[in-house]
Design a protein around this motif. Structure first.
Motif, PDB file in Angstrom:
ATOM      1  N   VAL A 212       0.871  -1.172   0.000  1.00 46.93           N
ATOM      2  CA  VAL A 212       0.000   0.000   0.000  1.00 46.93           C
ATOM      3  C   VAL A 212       0.911   1.225   0.000  1.00 46.93           C
ATOM      4  CG1 VAL A 212      -1.917   1.192   1.125  1.00 46.93           C
ATOM      5  CG2 VAL A 212      -1.682  -1.300   1.370  1.00 46.93           C
ATOM      6  N   LYS A 213       1.098   1.811  -1.170  1.00 40.92           N
ATOM      7  CA  LYS A 213       2.022   2.932  -1.284  1.00 40.92           C
ATOM      8  C   LYS A 213       1.475   4.200  -0.640  1.00 40.92           C
ATOM      9  CE  LYS A 213       4.629   3.386  -4.827  1.00 40.92           C
ATOM     10  NZ  LYS A 213       5.169   3.607  -6.183  1.00 40.92           N
ATOM     11  N   ASN A 214       0.164   4.456  -0.823  1.00 40.96           N
ATOM     12  CA  ASN A 214      -0.381   5.702  -0.305  1.00 40.96           C
ATOM     13  C   ASN A 214      -1.895   5.621  -0.204  1.00 40.96           C
ATOM     14  OD1 ASN A 214      -1.418   6.116  -2.932  1.00 40.96           O
ATOM     15  ND2 ASN A 214       0.432   7.177  -3.544  1.00 40.96           N
ATOM     16  N   VAL A 215      -2.470   6.695   0.275  1.00 42.89           N
ATOM     17  CA  VAL A 215      -3.927   6.881   0.274  1.00 42.89           C
ATOM     18  C   VAL A 215      -4.179   8.271  -0.281  1.00 42.89           C
ATOM     19  CG1 VAL A 215      -3.973   7.692   2.685  1.00 42.89           C
ATOM     20  CG2 VAL A 215      -6.060   6.786   1.641  1.00 42.89           C
ATOM     21  N   MET A 216      -5.219   8.385  -1.114  1.00 44.95           N
ATOM     22  CA  MET A 216      -5.545   9.655  -1.753  1.00 44.95           C
ATOM     23  C   MET A 216      -7.051   9.897  -1.660  1.00 44.95           C
ATOM     24  SD  MET A 216      -3.394   9.298  -5.263  1.00 44.95           S
ATOM     25  CE  MET A 216      -3.338   7.513  -5.295  1.00 44.95           C
ATOM     26  N   ILE A 217      -7.397  11.151  -1.571  1.00 44.95           N
ATOM     27  CA  ILE A 217      -8.806  11.540  -1.675  1.00 44.95           C
ATOM     28  C   ILE A 217      -8.912  12.716  -2.638  1.00 44.95           C
ATOM     29  CG2 ILE A 217      -9.448  10.750   0.650  1.00 44.95           C
ATOM     30  CD1 ILE A 217      -9.489  13.807   1.432  1.00 44.95           C
ATOM     31  N   GLU A 218     -10.095  12.900  -3.193  1.00 42.45           N
ATOM     32  CA  GLU A 218     -10.402  14.072  -4.011  1.00 42.45           C
ATOM     33  C   GLU A 218     -11.300  14.967  -3.173  1.00 42.45           C
ATOM     34  OE1 GLU A 218      -9.677  15.401  -7.016  1.00 42.45           O
ATOM     35  OE2 GLU A 218      -8.187  13.840  -7.378  1.00 42.45           O
TER      36      GLU A 218
ATOM     37  N   GLU B 244      -6.803  17.076  -4.911  1.00 42.26           N
ATOM     38  CA  GLU B 244      -6.217  15.795  -4.521  1.00 42.26           C
ATOM     39  C   GLU B 244      -5.330  15.945  -3.299  1.00 42.26           C
ATOM     40  OE1 GLU B 244      -2.869  13.140  -6.425  1.00 42.26           O
ATOM     41  OE2 GLU B 244      -4.750  12.882  -7.537  1.00 42.26           O
ATOM     42  N   MET B 245      -5.581  15.103  -2.306  1.00 42.65           N
ATOM     43  CA  MET B 245      -4.750  15.062  -1.101  1.00 42.65           C
ATOM     44  C   MET B 245      -4.199  13.645  -0.987  1.00 42.65           C
ATOM     45  SD  MET B 245      -7.289  17.192   1.436  1.00 42.65           S
ATOM     46  CE  MET B 245      -6.207  17.158   2.838  1.00 42.65           C
ATOM     47  N   THR B 246      -2.887  13.533  -0.796  1.00 40.78           N
ATOM     48  CA  THR B 246      -2.228  12.232  -0.750  1.00 40.78           C
ATOM     49  C   THR B 246      -1.378  12.125   0.498  1.00 40.78           C
ATOM     50  OG1 THR B 246      -2.103  12.200  -3.164  1.00 40.78           O
ATOM     51  CG2 THR B 246      -0.668  10.672  -1.989  1.00 40.78           C
ATOM     52  N   ALA B 247      -1.421  10.950   1.113  1.00 40.29           N
ATOM     53  CA  ALA B 247      -0.549  10.648   2.250  1.00 40.29           C
ATOM     54  C   ALA B 247       0.186   9.346   1.944  1.00 40.29           C
ATOM     55  CB  ALA B 247      -1.360  10.506   3.536  1.00 40.29           C
ATOM     56  N   SER B 248       1.480   9.374   2.100  1.00 46.28           N
ATOM     57  CA  SER B 248       2.290   8.185   1.863  1.00 46.28           C
ATOM     58  C   SER B 248       2.116   7.199   3.013  1.00 46.28           C
ATOM     59  CB  SER B 248       3.757   8.595   1.747  1.00 46.28           C
ATOM     60  OG  SER B 248       4.555   7.465   1.566  1.00 46.28           O
ATOM     61  N   LEU B 249       1.958   5.910   2.692  1.00 45.40           N
ATOM     62  CA  LEU B 249       1.822   4.883   3.719  1.00 45.40           C
ATOM     63  C   LEU B 249       2.968   3.877   3.670  1.00 45.40           C
ATOM     64  CD1 LEU B 249      -2.016   4.146   3.538  1.00 45.40           C
ATOM     65  CD2 LEU B 249      -0.788   5.554   5.195  1.00 45.40           C
ATOM     66  N   MET B 250       3.278   3.351   2.512  1.00 42.39           N
ATOM     67  CA  MET B 250       4.347   2.359   2.315  1.00 42.39           C
ATOM     68  C   MET B 250       4.215   1.191   3.291  1.00 42.39           C
ATOM     69  SD  MET B 250       5.737   3.463  -0.353  1.00 42.39           S
ATOM     70  CE  MET B 250       7.147   2.394  -0.533  1.00 42.39           C
ATOM     71  N   LEU B 251       3.063   0.552   3.267  1.00 39.75           N
ATOM     72  CA  LEU B 251       2.794  -0.602   4.121  1.00 39.75           C
ATOM     73  C   LEU B 251       3.089  -1.868   3.328  1.00 39.75           C
ATOM     74  CD1 LEU B 251      -0.561   0.672   5.662  1.00 39.75           C
ATOM     75  CD2 LEU B 251       1.730   0.781   6.680  1.00 39.75           C
ATOM     76  N   HIS B 252       4.099  -2.629   3.795  1.00 41.08           N
ATOM     77  CA  HIS B 252       4.568  -3.814   3.077  1.00 41.08           C
ATOM     78  C   HIS B 252       4.040  -5.129   3.649  1.00 41.08           C
ATOM     79  CE1 HIS B 252       7.551  -0.757   2.004  1.00 41.08           C
ATOM     80  NE2 HIS B 252       7.782  -1.471   0.933  1.00 41.08           N
TER      81      HIS B 252
ATOM     82  N   THR C 227     -14.432  12.427   2.724  1.00 41.91           N
ATOM     83  CA  THR C 227     -15.088  12.100   1.459  1.00 41.91           C
ATOM     84  C   THR C 227     -16.086  10.947   1.625  1.00 41.91           C
ATOM     85  OG1 THR C 227     -13.205  10.689   0.894  1.00 41.91           O
ATOM     86  CG2 THR C 227     -13.201  12.946   0.012  1.00 41.91           C
ATOM     87  N   ASN C 228     -16.698  10.878   2.802  1.00 41.05           N
ATOM     88  CA  ASN C 228     -17.712   9.853   3.059  1.00 41.05           C
ATOM     89  C   ASN C 228     -17.181   8.433   2.838  1.00 41.05           C
ATOM     90  OD1 ASN C 228     -20.285   9.099   3.913  1.00 41.05           O
ATOM     91  ND2 ASN C 228     -21.086   9.067   1.826  1.00 41.05           N
ATOM     92  N   GLY C 229     -15.915   8.209   3.172  1.00 36.61           N
ATOM     93  CA  GLY C 229     -15.325   6.881   3.092  1.00 36.61           C
ATOM     94  C   GLY C 229     -14.685   6.538   1.765  1.00 36.61           C
ATOM     95  N   ILE C 230     -14.869   7.362   0.752  1.00 38.79           N
ATOM     96  CA  ILE C 230     -14.302   7.072  -0.569  1.00 38.79           C
ATOM     97  C   ILE C 230     -12.847   7.546  -0.609  1.00 38.79           C
ATOM     98  CG2 ILE C 230     -14.444   7.514  -3.057  1.00 38.79           C
ATOM     99  CD1 ILE C 230     -17.470   8.007  -2.606  1.00 38.79           C
ATOM    100  N   HIS C 231     -11.973   6.657  -1.041  1.00 41.66           N
ATOM    101  CA  HIS C 231     -10.551   6.983  -1.142  1.00 41.66           C
ATOM    102  C   HIS C 231      -9.896   6.062  -2.163  1.00 41.66           C
ATOM    103  CE1 HIS C 231     -10.950   3.755   1.776  1.00 41.66           C
ATOM    104  NE2 HIS C 231      -9.692   3.411   1.515  1.00 41.66           N
ATOM    105  N   MET C 232      -8.651   6.372  -2.503  1.00 44.09           N
ATOM    106  CA  MET C 232      -7.890   5.559  -3.456  1.00 44.09           C
ATOM    107  C   MET C 232      -6.584   5.138  -2.809  1.00 44.09           C
ATOM    108  SD  MET C 232      -8.481   8.125  -6.666  1.00 44.09           S
ATOM    109  CE  MET C 232      -8.420   9.558  -5.591  1.00 44.09           C
TER     110      MET C 232
END
Length: 178
Positions: A102-108, A114-122, A146-151
């Motif tokens: 899981v490289k990151n999480v993003m929302i619109e 676009e807001m992105t946070a790096s996670l890098m979960l291996h 975003t009401n639970g919606i994310h990428m």
């Protein structure tokens, strides 16, 4: 001519780069601060200065990573999800158990874009550490906005792994289909 303070800052930033580039995993700001005998805020400032010089440093929830660009045979895919906060660990565990990173999480966001946070979960240990940190802090997930919606950008060895992850997220009711 640079002052002694400038020289010591430059030397410290060189040491930070060396430490990060030789590490196999993330290093916390607190750990770097202790090693350099400065405050964590000084490390944050140093990291920002290094990033401004295009050093490939990634800030993750586990600490800082040095991520030099190199050709990779790995593949990645952007996957859109929707779930409750209580399903976060299930979602992340499903991804890493099936061989994804899981490289990151993003929302619109409607205002900020676009807001992105790096996670890098291996792996499962990193997921557990992340979810424990989330539970013990007063933080909320980006997806609350975003009401639970994310990428998530998911990386894996083969597209078949990404296909399997997507299929399992769908079976778990987490994959968002709009």
């Amino acid at each position: 001519m640079p002052s002694d303070r400038q020289k010591s800052g430059e030397a410290r930033r060189e040491k930070i780069l060396q430490t990060l580039s030789q590490s196999v995993g993330p290093i916390t700001g607190r750990s770097l601060a202790s090693e350099m005998n400065v405050s964590r805020q000084v490390i944050v400032s140093d990291i920002n200065l290094l990033k401004a010089k295009n050093e490939p440093i990634l800030a993750t929830s586990q600490g800082y990573l040095y991520m030099p660009a190199h050709p990779s045979s790995r593949v990645s895919r952007l996957i859109v999800c929707k779930h409750t906060a209580e399903q976060t660990e299930e979602e992340l565990m499903l991804i890493v158990r099936n061989g994804g990173i899981v490289k990151n999480v993003m929302i619109e966001h409607p205002v900020y874009g676009e807001m992105t946070a790096s996670l890098m979960l291996h792996n499962q240990t990193e997921v557990k550490r992340f979810t424990n940190q989330l539970a013990s802090s007063e933080s909320t997930l980006l997806s609350v906005l975003t009401n639970g919606i994310h990428m998530h950008e998911i990386e894996a060895e083969h597209t078949a792994v990404l296909d399997r992850i997507e299929q399992e997220l769908d079976q778990a009711g987490i994959l968002f289909k709009g």
